[in-house]
Every structure is written in structure tokens, then in C-alpha cells.
Design a protein around this motif. Structure first.
Motif, mmCIF file in Angstrom:
data_model
loop_
_atom_site.group_PDB
_atom_site.id
_atom_site.type_symbol
_atom_site.label_atom_id
_atom_site.label_comp_id
_atom_site.label_asym_id
_atom_site.label_seq_id
_atom_site.Cartn_x
_atom_site.Cartn_y
_atom_site.Cartn_z
ATOM 1 N N ARG A 11 -7.883 12.611 1.060
ATOM 2 C CA ARG A 11 -8.125 11.774 2.230
ATOM 3 C C ARG A 11 -9.240 12.291 3.125
ATOM 4 O O ARG A 11 -9.521 11.681 4.165
ATOM 5 C CB ARG A 11 -6.826 11.569 3.009
ATOM 6 N N THR A 41 0.851 -1.186 0.000
ATOM 7 C CA THR A 41 0.000 0.000 0.000
ATOM 8 C C THR A 41 0.892 1.243 0.000
ATOM 9 O O THR A 41 0.522 2.285 0.496
ATOM 10 C CB THR A 41 -0.935 -0.012 1.231
ATOM 11 N N ASP A 56 -5.118 -2.332 6.778
ATOM 12 C CA ASP A 56 -6.000 -1.171 6.669
ATOM 13 C C ASP A 56 -7.445 -1.654 6.551
ATOM 14 O O ASP A 56 -7.982 -1.813 5.454
ATOM 15 C CB ASP A 56 -5.619 -0.329 5.459
ATOM 16 N N ASP A 92 3.995 6.086 9.999
ATOM 17 C CA ASP A 92 3.296 5.787 8.750
ATOM 18 C C ASP A 92 4.331 5.175 7.802
ATOM 19 O O ASP A 92 5.531 5.132 8.085
ATOM 20 C CB ASP A 92 2.611 7.027 8.159
ATOM 21 N N TRP A 93 3.864 4.723 6.687
ATOM 22 C CA TRP A 93 4.662 3.988 5.698
ATOM 23 C C TRP A 93 5.915 4.783 5.282
ATOM 24 O O TRP A 93 5.788 5.808 4.635
ATOM 25 C CB TRP A 93 3.778 3.709 4.484
ATOM 26 N N HIS A 109 -3.953 10.247 11.427
ATOM 27 C CA HIS A 109 -2.488 10.239 11.331
ATOM 28 C C HIS A 109 -2.034 11.346 12.255
ATOM 29 O O HIS A 109 -2.319 12.513 11.971
ATOM 30 C CB HIS A 109 -2.050 10.527 9.902
ATOM 31 N N MET A 124 -0.696 6.197 14.973
ATOM 32 C CA MET A 124 0.215 6.224 13.833
ATOM 33 C C MET A 124 0.711 7.654 13.632
ATOM 34 O O MET A 124 -0.094 8.585 13.565
ATOM 35 C CB MET A 124 -0.487 5.751 12.556
ATOM 36 N N TRP A 127 -9.953 2.333 -0.154
ATOM 37 C CA TRP A 127 -9.634 1.256 0.797
ATOM 38 C C TRP A 127 -10.732 0.203 0.743
ATOM 39 O O TRP A 127 -11.884 0.520 0.983
ATOM 40 C CB TRP A 127 -9.508 1.711 2.251
ATOM 41 N N MET A 187 7.365 1.435 10.343
ATOM 42 C CA MET A 187 6.638 0.793 9.251
ATOM 43 C C MET A 187 7.416 0.979 7.958
ATOM 44 O O MET A 187 7.539 2.100 7.462
ATOM 45 C CB MET A 187 5.227 1.400 9.109
HETATM 46 C C1 NOJ Z 1 -0.026 4.903 4.288
HETATM 47 C C2 NOJ Z 1 -1.266 5.580 4.786
HETATM 48 O O1 NOJ Z 1 -1.019 6.948 5.001
HETATM 49 C C3 NOJ Z 1 -1.808 4.982 6.068
HETATM 50 O O2 NOJ Z 1 -3.068 5.545 6.321
HETATM 51 C C4 NOJ Z 1 -1.896 3.493 5.964
HETATM 52 O O3 NOJ Z 1 -2.428 2.965 7.156
HETATM 53 C C5 NOJ Z 1 -0.516 2.945 5.676
HETATM 54 N N1 NOJ Z 1 -0.048 3.474 4.406
HETATM 55 C C6 NOJ Z 1 -0.493 1.413 5.621
HETATM 56 O O4 NOJ Z 1 -1.090 0.962 4.467
#
Ligand code: NOJ
Length: 761
Positions: free
Chosen positions: A177, A68, A119, A295-296, A217, A260, A432, A327
Motif C-alpha cells: 500500500r 472490495t 474508493d 475500515d472494512w 488509515h 477511517m 484502485w 463498515m
Molecule cells: C479496505 C481498505 O483498507 C480501505 O482503504 C478501503 O477504503 C476500504 N476497504 C473500502 O473499500
């Protein structure tokens, strides 16, 4: 009489006591993981056995399934698991979850289970409306139930952690978002945050159907400059505390196990290495004892942000600020051990991060029950009670924006069904989708045909985006409309490509040639019902003037078709209310109802017409557009009408000292269903304070209640206002009630109602 009132007094005291006990028990349940002596002693004895490498192992998270985000290039997860180098994996589902868990639990030295994340944003297998859609229900028990279903399904497949709820306040419809959150208001956003946490985590994390929530976030991500995803945010501390932090605090108070850290820089310090938000606010002030995941790759992104020149520094700054789990950046794994040995990162900081992660693993019961033993949900048919709930949530999420009487439709009418969303299962699921599948989504065409048979004439008209066939297809749609009594036109945004992450737009109109299609269909003179499928407020000015009815349906999930059909025919009376303002022009954003008044408000300037040469100058306004939104926060029509009595207050004068204590005032009003069909109304309580040490919004939501009323029926609503509703972060940055003049409205929208006033001395 005397005995009677004493009896009532006793009953009231008993009820109050019961309420307090219930609340305390709820808090005790939801937070029981945070300071459980048994868990703490297990953490201590495990920590003692761990090597530095094994400790750092717990701090790494990798996406081991379909990504993702951009990948790390790592694939040797099995080997890493065996060596105890991984704390969490995500994006893995199905039997693979147990396979990977088996390696961690049977082959690693200390047998520490993996926590599997995903997610799960608005459903796992059963897809509910998008979070923005769900927020429009204003129904906390429904949101909680939807989250519970998601938890039951996800946990069945071994997923015990969701990266949800997203509780970012969003005031800018350009930001893709905005679809993932609960809208623009911190009071409503806080209630929604709590509902999700309760639903996911149930009464105890240890329940095998519970999944750990992740408030994201953290923090300020929704204030991205220009609405451009991942962009810079500048939020002064008071605004942060007043607007952006409250939903996170609510999630934490409700027991959210994880947070997160966001991508954005916040006041020049990236949120994934921000000691103020992560340590000062979250840990010291709120006493959060769960863990924070980045976050990623947001730890690696500290380099392009400019906060670090190399990966080691990025990792150090993140962990010192309070990010416990990395992450996907792979930087804790590759740099922390050496930095601890070199004395650059205290070993105690690593220990504390490991403690927080183990705390949640113990709380979830993963050490006792590392595997799922339930039948797989992936690939299985959807459960009937889950789809029934998905339909109810969808129905209650629809917002009726306009209706000149054409709705509800009549069964004998011939319907021209037009538009790229009329027979489009894929886009019903929204941004999602976890394990949601398009094949499970019932389209509007399927449902309408089921109801009306040959009385439906379908003609797609255009695609979502412009294509060479459009001209001919628009003409065909016009011909179809001519044969019908009414046109139902389903238009909007592609759910995955145009909404959600990395999907910010500068034009928030209907894409492609969809508006042209709408105009052509309306040009036939037949009444037009516009259905909008969107993940954000879109500009609907032309439609608002020219079509007979508009229903905002968001991306409604698997039960889209039945929910919309039932609504079109009055079997469901729409009751959704907007949680985001719909602008008239993109130039108006950021747009939110709870703005400040300025020193030059419109005052008596008529904002019901477009500004013209006569409109007074030197006001805070545009010369080419009205100030107001097209549809305001809180707005939504029904097939019936509601009338509100004048508002009454328990008293009109209070002392600030009393209100800073336990004193509360009562606000009452009567709401009547003045129409001819049963309906539900979301009654909203707003306040505005003046004369305070810092200026306060023109209106702020401080309460809401949903009422179901039969035709002619009235009900009294009662709200209380006390410290938690009236306090704000004042000039000295204290959250207190100040002397003020306070206006109070009880109304069906943020732009309606007649205020009454009280004073705080
Ligand atoms: C990035 C997104 O910003 C976040 O909302 C999501 O949970 C993570 N990727 C994991 O997929």
C-alpha cells in the motif's frame, strides 16, 4: 529613500494583512460545516424524532456493489433502507445510486438520505497516476486539481464521499500500500493531505460537485511490521506525533469531513478501538467534529486481534473509543440496541455518533439534494480537459533516475519497443481504479507508433510473471533490438495484483524473467532506456550500472502513452522527484532519509563503494551492502542541470523564546538553470538539529518550492523557518523549539547541498 521604504513597509503590511484574511477565509470555508448553528439545530430537531433503532441505523455502512473485501452475506439493503437501518452504502455506482436513495428518502419514516461512498483514489472515470506517482510531482496545485476532477466526476454519479486521501507515512517498500500514499516524509505528506482535501471538498461541502474526504488509515497502518499488510504496528508516542500523525492533523485542519480507523493494532490496541488516537488526539486535541468510519470489517477483526471475545464486545469497544460508523462488520446493527438497553453503552454515545454523521450529511446538502441530476459519467467518454490534466500530471510524476545522454531520443532513431508494459492498457491504471476502464488507457506502443510509424519494432519479450514462452520471446526481443538504434524496455509490477492492498512482497525486484530480458536486450550493445512501471521502489541495481537511462513512470493512468512519448522525445522535460527512498537491497528496509544518526554513524567511512575487508568495523553498517539507498528521497534528474548558490540566513543566532513566539528566520539561495533546455526544479529545504533533549533526524524536509527556469536563468528562493518548522516533540512531550545547533541545506535532493548553520539559544 525614506518615503520609498515607508511605502514598501506599508505595501508589505497590506500584503501580510491580505494573506492573513485569505488564510482565515480559507479556514472558515473549509471548516464551515463543523460548527454551523443552522446545521446544529437541524441535527437536534431530527435527533429528537429518532428512535434508538433509527439512530443505530445511521451507524451502519454496507458494500452493495462489487466487494472490495470479504462480504457480510447481507443483500436485503432495500428492505433495510426502508426501515431506516442504513446510514451509508458504498461500491454502488450508476443509476442504482438514485434508485437506492429514493427508497431512503421516500420510503423511510424520517427520510434521511444515504451518503454514498467509494474508493475514488486517483480519479473516478479519468484515471490519474497512482497517489505515489502523483506525490512525485511535488506539485500541490496539480494534486488539488486532479482531486477536483475526481470529485466532479464522482459527484456526477451521486458519490459524495471518497475513501481518500490515504495519508499513511510508509517507510517500507515491501508494503503493497506504499503506492496509495504520498511517501515517507511527514512534511511533504501533510502538504499532500491538504491538497487532496481541498480538491475533493472544494470551497464548500455544500457545493454539489464536492465530495467528503476521508483521511485514512488512522493511524500507523504504514508501519506494518515486516511490511506485511494488516500487520502489527508498534510506534512510540513521540514517533507517532512526529511522523505518523502530522499528515492526519493537516487533513483535519484543512477540513477533512471524515476519518477511517485502520486495521492494525497500534501499541497493542487496535486502531479501530483505540481511545488514545480516536478520542484523546482526534477529538479532544484536534477538535475534529466530523465522523469516523471503521475500515472494512475492522470492528469484527477486534475478535481475531484478541481485544474482544464476541461481536457485542467488539462493537462496544469500537463505539466507546470513537468509531461512529461500522463498515461491513454488521456488528453495530446486530448488537448495539440491546447493549444500550442493558446500560452497557450510554445512549449519549450513540447520539454523539449520529450527530457527527448527520452533520456531514447536512453539510453536503444531501437533505436538499439527495439525488444526482447530472448525466452519468460511467460509460460516457472521458472529458478532454480531464484527460489533458491526467497527461500533465503523469508527465510531471515521472522521475528520471539515470541518463547518460541517450535521452531525449532523436526522431530519426529506430526504436525497439520491448517488455510486458509496452502495450498493456490494463496495468497503466494502477491499484484502485473506481470507474476507470482499460479501454481508455493509451498504451506506449499506440503513442510511439503514432509518432514514429514503422520506425517502431515491437517485441514483448516476456510476460510480467514467468511463462513457458519466455525463452523464445526473449530471443525475439533480442533480434528486434538488433534491428534498432535504441531499445525502450518497459518493465515492472502488475498494478492490481502486485501493488496496493494485500500485495506485500518480500522480494522487491522486477518479477518473473524481466531482469533476464533486460540483460539480454542490453547484451546487444544497443543503448537501453528502461521504463519502470511500479507501485513501490523496486531494486534496480543491475539496471543502474548497465543501462543508458532509467525513467520511473509508476502506473501513470489513462494518458500513459502520450505522457511517456512526450518525455522520451524531450517535449516534456522530466521534473519528478522521489518521495520514497529506493533501496539497494530488501535487507535495508525500512529505509527513509530522515533517520537518526546513531552513536556509530559511518562518519568518514566511504559509502560510495561496497563494504570490503578494509572497511572499518564497529560502525552502524552492513558487512555486505552499502548504507545509502540506490536513489534517495528528493532525487530526480532533468534534461537540464541546476546549480545552487551558497545558502544565506537572515541571522545566525536566535533565542528559543523568540522562535517559540512569532519570530522567523529567512533562508535564501539562488538556483540557476545551468543547462541548455528549459526545466523545472523542486528546490528542497532541509534542517538537522543537534544538542536537543531528544535526538533528531540527520535531515528533515521543512520546505519546498518548484521553479521553472529557462536556460541560463537564475531565481532566488526564499523560505522561512519558525515555530511550526523548528518545533518537535521533546523529552517532556511538548511540541516546542529548543536550544540547538541547526544545519540548513537548500538542495535538489536529500543527499545534496552544503549546509550552513545557526544556533538557537
Ligand atoms: C479496505 C481498505 O483498507 C480501505 O482503504 C478501503 O477504503 C476500504 N476497504 C473500502 O473499500
Amino acid at each position: 529613500m525614506h518615503n520609498f521604504s515607508r511605502f514598501h513597509g506599508n505595501v508589505r503590511r497590506c500584503c501580510q494583512l491580505l494573506l492573513i484574511i485569505t488564510l482565515l477565509t480559507a479556514v472558515a470555508f473549509s471548516q464551515s460545516w463543523s460548527n454551523d448553528p443552522k446545521i446544529e439545530s437541524r441535527i437536534n430537531s431530527l435527533l429528537k424524532q429518532m428512535t434508538l433503532e433509527e439512530k443505530i441505523g445511521q451507524l451502519n455502512q454496507y458494500s452493495a456493489g462489487s466487494p472490495t473485501g470479504p462480504g457480510t452475506g447481507r443483500t436485503n439493503y432495500e428492505d433495510m433502507l426502508q426501515k431506516g437501518q442504513i446510514g451509508s452504502l458504498f461500491n454502488v455506482t450508476g443509476p442504482r445510486v438514485n434508485e437506492l436513495q429514493k427508497i431512503a428518502v421516500e420510503k423511510s419514516r424520517l427520510k434521511i438520505p444515504i451518503i454514498f461512498g467509494l474508493d475514488v483514489i486517483h480519479g473516478y472515470r479519468t484515471t490519474f497516476p497512482t497517489p505515489l506517482g502523483m506525490s512525485s510531482t511535488w506539485d500541490m496545485s496539480l494534486i488539488e486539481k486532479a482531486a477536483r476532477v475526481a470529485a466532479i466526476e464522482a459527484s456526477s454519479d451521486g458519490i459524495r464521499w471518497t475513501f481518500s486521501p490515504m495519508v499513511d507515512i510508509a517507510r517500507d517498500a515491501r508494503w503493497g500500500r506504499i503506492v496509495e500514499g504520498g511517501g515517507e516524509d511527514p512534511f511533504l505528506g501533510s502538504a499532500i493531505a491538504r491538497a487532496y482535501v481541498r480538491g475533493y471538498q472544494g470551497t464548500s461541502l455544500a457545493d454539489p460537485t464536492s465530495i467528503a474526504a476521508c483521511a485514512k488509515h488512522y493511524v500507523g497502518y504504514g508501519a506494518a511490521e515486516g511490511g506485511r499488510d494488516y500487520n502489527t504496528t508498534e510506534i512510540p508516542e513521540r514517533l507517532l506525533r512526529q511522523v505518523y500523525l502530522p499528515p492526519f492533523h493537516a487533513a483535519q485542519q484543512e477540513g477533512a469531513a471524515t476519518f477511517m480507523s485502520a486495521f492494525n493494532s497500534l501499541n497493542e490496541v487496535p486502531a479501530s478501538a483505540n481511545p488514545f488516537t480516536l478520542d484523546q488526539v482526534l477529538r479532544k486535541e484536534w477538535k475534529f467534529r466530523g465522523f469516523v468510519v471503521s475500515d472494512w470489517t475492522s470492528i469484527g477483526e477486534l475478535i481475531p486481534h484478541g481485544l474482544a471475545n464476541d461481536g457485542a464486545t467488539a462493537a462496544r469497544k469500537a463505539i466507546l473509543a470513537g468509531v461512529d460508523m461500522d463498515m461491513e462488520a454488521n456488528l453495530y446493527f446486530s448488537t448495539l440496541a440491546e447493549q444500550v438497553k442493558a446500560g452497557k453503552v450510554p445512549a449519549s454515545v450513540i447520539d454523539e455518533a449520529v450527530r457527527r454523521i448527520l452533520r456531514i450529511k447536512f453539510a453536503l446538502g444531501l437533505f436538499e439534494n439527495p439525488y444526482t441530476t447530472k448525466p452519468p459519467v460511467v460509460g460516457a467518454p472521458l472529458a478532454k480537459e480531464h484527460t489533458d490534466l491526467a497527461r500533465t500530471v503523469a508527465e510531471k510524476s515521472f522521475v528520471l533516475l539515470k541518463n547518460n545522454g541517450v535521452l531525449p531520443l532523436k526522431a530519426q532513431q529506430k526504436v525497439a519497443l520491448i517488455g510486458p508494459f509496452a502495450d498493456n492498457a490494463h496495468d497503466m491504471l494502477g491499484s484502485w481504479r473506481a470507474q476507470g476502464e482499460s479501454k481508455d488507457a493509451v498504451t506506449l506502443k499506440t503513442s510511439l507508433e503514432e509518432k514514429l510509424g514503422p520506425k517502431v519494432i515491437f517485441s514483448k519479450g516476456t510476460g510480467i510473471l514467468e511463462s513457458p514462452q519466455d525463452t523464445e520471446a526473449i530471443q525475439a526481443a533480442v533480434e528486434a533490438t538488433k534491428q534498432a538504434d535504441v531499445a525502450v524496455v518497459a518493465l515492472g509490477e502488475a498494478s492490481n495484483e502486485m501493488t496496493g492492498e494485500a500485495a506485500s512482497r518480500t522480494e522487491i525486484t522486477l518479477p518473473g524473467r524481466q531482469l533476464e530480458l533486460l540483460k539480454a536486450v542490453a547484451g546487444t550493445g544497443k543503448p537501453v532506456v528502461l521504463l519502470v512501471f511500479s507501485g513501490r521502489p523496486v531494486i534496480l541495481n543491475w539496471a543502474a550500472e548497465n543501462v543508458a537511462a532509467i525513467l520511473e513512470t509508476w502506473h501513470p493512468g489513462v494518458q500513459a502513452g502520450p505522457a511517456i512519448t512526450r518525455t522520451l522525445y524531450g517535449e516534456n522535460n522530466p521534473s519528478g522527484k522521489l518521495t520514497v527512498s529506493f533501496p539497494r537491497a530488501v535487507g535495508q528496509v525500512p529505509m527513509y532519509y530522515n533517520h537518526l544518526n546513531t552513536g556509530r554513524p559511518l562518519g568518514t567511512v566511504d559509502d560510495s563503494v561496497a563494504p570490503n575487508a578494509e572497511t572499518p568495523k564497529f560502525k552502524s553498517r552492513y558487512i555486505d551492502q552499502r548504507n545509502s539507498p540506490l536513489y534517495p528521497f528528493g532525487f530526480g534528474l532533468s534534461y537540464t542541470t541546476f546549480t545552487y548558490s551558497p545558502v544565506s540566513l537572515s541571522s545566525t543566532s536566535f533565542s528559543a523564546a523568540d522562535l517559540n513566539g512569532t519570530k522567523k528566520l529567512t533562508v535564501r539561495a539562488e538556483v540557476k538553470n545551468s543547462g541548455t533546455v528549459a526545466g523545472e526544479e523542486t528546490v528542497q529545504l532541509y534542517i538537522a538539529q543537534t544538542g536537543t533533549s531528544v535526538v533528531r533526524p540527520v535531515r528533515e524536509l521543512k520546505g519546498f518550492q518548484k521553479l521553472a527556469l529557462s536556460p541560463g536563468e537564475s531565481k532566488q528562493v526564499e523560505f522561512t523557518l519558525g515555530q511550526s518548522e523548528l518545533a518537535f516533540w521533546n523529552l517532556d512531550m511538548k511540541n516546542v523549539v529548543e536550544p540547538a545547533k541547526v544545519k540548513v541545506w537548500v538542495a535538489g535532493s536529500s543527499d545534496q547541498g552544503t549546509p550552513v548553520e545557526f544556533t538557537i539559544n
